[in-house]
Scaffold this motif. Structure first.
Motif, mmCIF file in Angstrom:
data_model
loop_
_atom_site.group_PDB
_atom_site.id
_atom_site.type_symbol
_atom_site.label_atom_id
_atom_site.label_comp_id
_atom_site.label_asym_id
_atom_site.label_seq_id
_atom_site.Cartn_x
_atom_site.Cartn_y
_atom_site.Cartn_z
ATOM 1 N N VAL A 195 -11.098 -1.891 -10.393
ATOM 2 C CA VAL A 195 -10.024 -1.712 -9.415
ATOM 3 C C VAL A 195 -10.321 -0.529 -8.524
ATOM 4 O O VAL A 195 -10.188 -0.585 -7.313
ATOM 5 N N ASN A 196 -10.740 0.588 -9.097
ATOM 6 C CA ASN A 196 -10.994 1.790 -8.319
ATOM 7 C C ASN A 196 -12.305 1.721 -7.541
ATOM 8 O O ASN A 196 -12.543 2.554 -6.686
ATOM 9 N N ASN A 203 -2.102 -3.255 4.542
ATOM 10 C CA ASN A 203 -3.425 -3.023 3.965
ATOM 11 C C ASN A 203 -3.839 -1.586 4.227
ATOM 12 O O ASN A 203 -3.374 -0.956 5.175
ATOM 13 N N ASN A 238 2.218 1.202 -2.135
ATOM 14 C CA ASN A 238 1.926 0.041 -1.305
ATOM 15 C C ASN A 238 3.207 -0.515 -0.701
ATOM 16 O O ASN A 238 4.297 -0.322 -1.238
ATOM 17 N N ALA A 292 -13.028 -0.398 -5.353
ATOM 18 C CA ALA A 292 -12.771 -0.910 -4.014
ATOM 19 C C ALA A 292 -12.692 0.201 -2.975
ATOM 20 O O ALA A 292 -12.967 -0.019 -1.809
ATOM 21 N N VAL A 293 -12.292 1.400 -3.384
ATOM 22 C CA VAL A 293 -12.167 2.518 -2.457
ATOM 23 C C VAL A 293 -13.425 3.376 -2.580
ATOM 24 O O VAL A 293 -13.641 4.022 -3.587
ATOM 25 N N VAL A 298 -9.780 -1.614 2.382
ATOM 26 C CA VAL A 298 -9.689 -1.644 0.922
ATOM 27 C C VAL A 298 -8.480 -2.435 0.439
ATOM 28 O O VAL A 298 -8.148 -2.412 -0.741
ATOM 29 N N HIS A 312 -10.198 -0.724 -15.038
ATOM 30 C CA HIS A 312 -9.902 0.478 -14.248
ATOM 31 C C HIS A 312 -11.038 0.787 -13.275
ATOM 32 O O HIS A 312 -10.806 1.075 -12.104
ATOM 33 N N LYS A 359 -5.143 -3.679 -0.799
ATOM 34 C CA LYS A 359 -3.963 -3.096 -1.450
ATOM 35 C C LYS A 359 -4.291 -1.892 -2.329
ATOM 36 O O LYS A 359 -3.410 -1.286 -2.905
ATOM 37 N N GLU A 360 -5.578 -1.544 -2.455
ATOM 38 C CA GLU A 360 -5.984 -0.425 -3.296
ATOM 39 C C GLU A 360 -5.623 0.886 -2.606
ATOM 40 O O GLU A 360 -6.070 1.157 -1.492
#
Length: 102
Positions: free
Chosen positions: A22-23, A73, A68, A25-26, A53, A19, A55-56
């Protein structure tokens, strides 16, 4: 019983790490600075940080309503998030004030 507890602890830790990865990236708004000069009715952009970023999905005021779309993107700046299928240079131009206009 002790092995099962350890397995659950390891699984919980892996879920948490996934988690966070993945988070990660933003970036938060504080990590995407912008420098503008305001003089009366004129605003001049000096510098802006825009991050692709992928697909995030960034957090927005729309909550979970934004999803998405295949081939699109996400790009974020300090104040905006943009989902587009246009090339990166076009996405960046939409997120910054056109330096050539008056």
């Amino acid at each position: 019983m002790q092995i099962r507890t350890r397995q659950l602890a390891v699984i919980s830790l892996l879920v948490l790490i996934f988690h966070l990865a993945v988070n990660a990236a933003v970036p938060p708004p504080l990590e995407t600075p912008v420098h503008v000069i305001v003089n009366g009715n004129t605003t001049t952009l000096k510098d802006i940080t825009i991050v692709n970023v992928g697909k995030e999905i960034p957090e927005t005021y729309s909550g979970n309503n934004v999803k998405n779309t295949e081939g699109f993107n996400w790009y974020v700046s300090r104040h905006y998030a943009l989902k587009t299928d246009f090339p990166e240079d076009k996405a960046r131009s939409w997120l910054e004030i056109d330096r050539k206009s008056t």
